[in-house]
Write a protein that holds these residues in place. Structure first.
Motif, PDB file in Angstrom:
ATOM      1  N   ASN A  36       2.307   8.509  -3.673  1.00 25.23           N
ATOM      2  CA  ASN A  36       2.046   9.899  -4.067  1.00 25.23           C
ATOM      3  C   ASN A  36       0.842  10.492  -3.336  1.00 25.23           C
ATOM      4  O   ASN A  36       0.718  11.701  -3.248  1.00 25.23           O
ATOM      5  CB  ASN A  36       1.839   9.991  -5.577  1.00 25.23           C
ATOM      6  N   ARG A  37      -0.054   9.661  -2.799  1.00 20.28           N
ATOM      7  CA  ARG A  37      -1.242  10.145  -2.093  1.00 20.28           C
ATOM      8  C   ARG A  37      -1.091  10.144  -0.580  1.00 20.28           C
ATOM      9  O   ARG A  37      -1.790  10.884   0.106  1.00 20.28           O
ATOM     10  CB  ARG A  37      -2.442   9.271  -2.419  1.00 20.28           C
ATOM     11  N   LEU A  38      -0.236   9.293  -0.041  1.00 15.85           N
ATOM     12  CA  LEU A  38      -0.137   9.132   1.409  1.00 15.85           C
ATOM     13  C   LEU A  38       0.744  10.209   2.030  1.00 15.85           C
ATOM     14  O   LEU A  38       1.769  10.592   1.474  1.00 15.85           O
ATOM     15  CB  LEU A  38       0.432   7.757   1.756  1.00 15.85           C
TER      16      LEU A  38
ATOM     17  N   LEU B 181       0.828  -1.207   0.000  1.00 10.74           N
ATOM     18  CA  LEU B 181       0.000   0.000   0.000  1.00 10.74           C
ATOM     19  C   LEU B 181       0.862   1.256   0.000  1.00 10.74           C
ATOM     20  O   LEU B 181       0.571   2.222  -0.698  1.00 10.74           O
ATOM     21  CB  LEU B 181      -0.906   0.028   1.231  1.00 10.74           C
ATOM     22  N   GLY B 182       1.920   1.226   0.800  1.00 16.35           N
ATOM     23  CA  GLY B 182       2.815   2.368   0.886  1.00 16.35           C
ATOM     24  C   GLY B 182       3.505   2.671  -0.429  1.00 16.35           C
ATOM     25  O   GLY B 182       3.689   3.829  -0.796  1.00 16.35           O
ATOM     26  N   ARG B 183       3.870   1.638  -1.159  1.00 18.64           N
ATOM     27  CA  ARG B 183       4.535   1.857  -2.449  1.00 18.64           C
ATOM     28  C   ARG B 183       3.548   2.235  -3.541  1.00 18.64           C
ATOM     29  O   ARG B 183       3.823   3.097  -4.357  1.00 18.64           O
ATOM     30  CB  ARG B 183       5.299   0.611  -2.850  1.00 18.64           C
ATOM     31  N   LYS B 184       2.401   1.577  -3.553  1.00 18.13           N
ATOM     32  CA  LYS B 184       1.431   1.823  -4.608  1.00 18.13           C
ATOM     33  C   LYS B 184       0.821   3.224  -4.511  1.00 18.13           C
ATOM     34  O   LYS B 184       0.585   3.876  -5.522  1.00 18.13           O
ATOM     35  CB  LYS B 184       0.318   0.775  -4.558  1.00 18.13           C
TER      36      LYS B 184
END
Length: 76
Positions: free
Chosen positions: A10-12, A4-7
């Motif tokens: 740009n949003r997190l 999730l962190g890699r995917k």
């Protein structure tokens, strides 16, 4: 979590993965506590489920608030 962190990098924002963890872990905890016959209860609800539900609500609210403010600043 790492996926999730890699995917969505740009949003997190910083700390979002921790808030997601504070949602994910209590979900599993609620499931496990529902299987335990000897859990401490308040009424008929295990106390671990009550605490887990509290953390889910707080973490989800924090995520929504953090990202709602981001959308408002992007449109200004």
């Amino acid at each position: 979590m790492l996926m999730l962190g890699r995917k969505f990098s740009n949003r997190l924002k910083d700390g979002d993965l921790f808030l997601i963890y504070l949602i994910w872990y209590p979900l599993g905890r609620i499931w496990v506590e529902s299987l335990r016959p000897d859990a401490w209860t308040i009424g008929s609800v295990p106390t671990a489920q009550i605490a887990s539900a509290f953390f889910i609500v707080v973490a989800a609210a924090a995520l929504v608030i953090r990202h709602r403010n981001r959308q408002a600043t992007l449109t200004e």
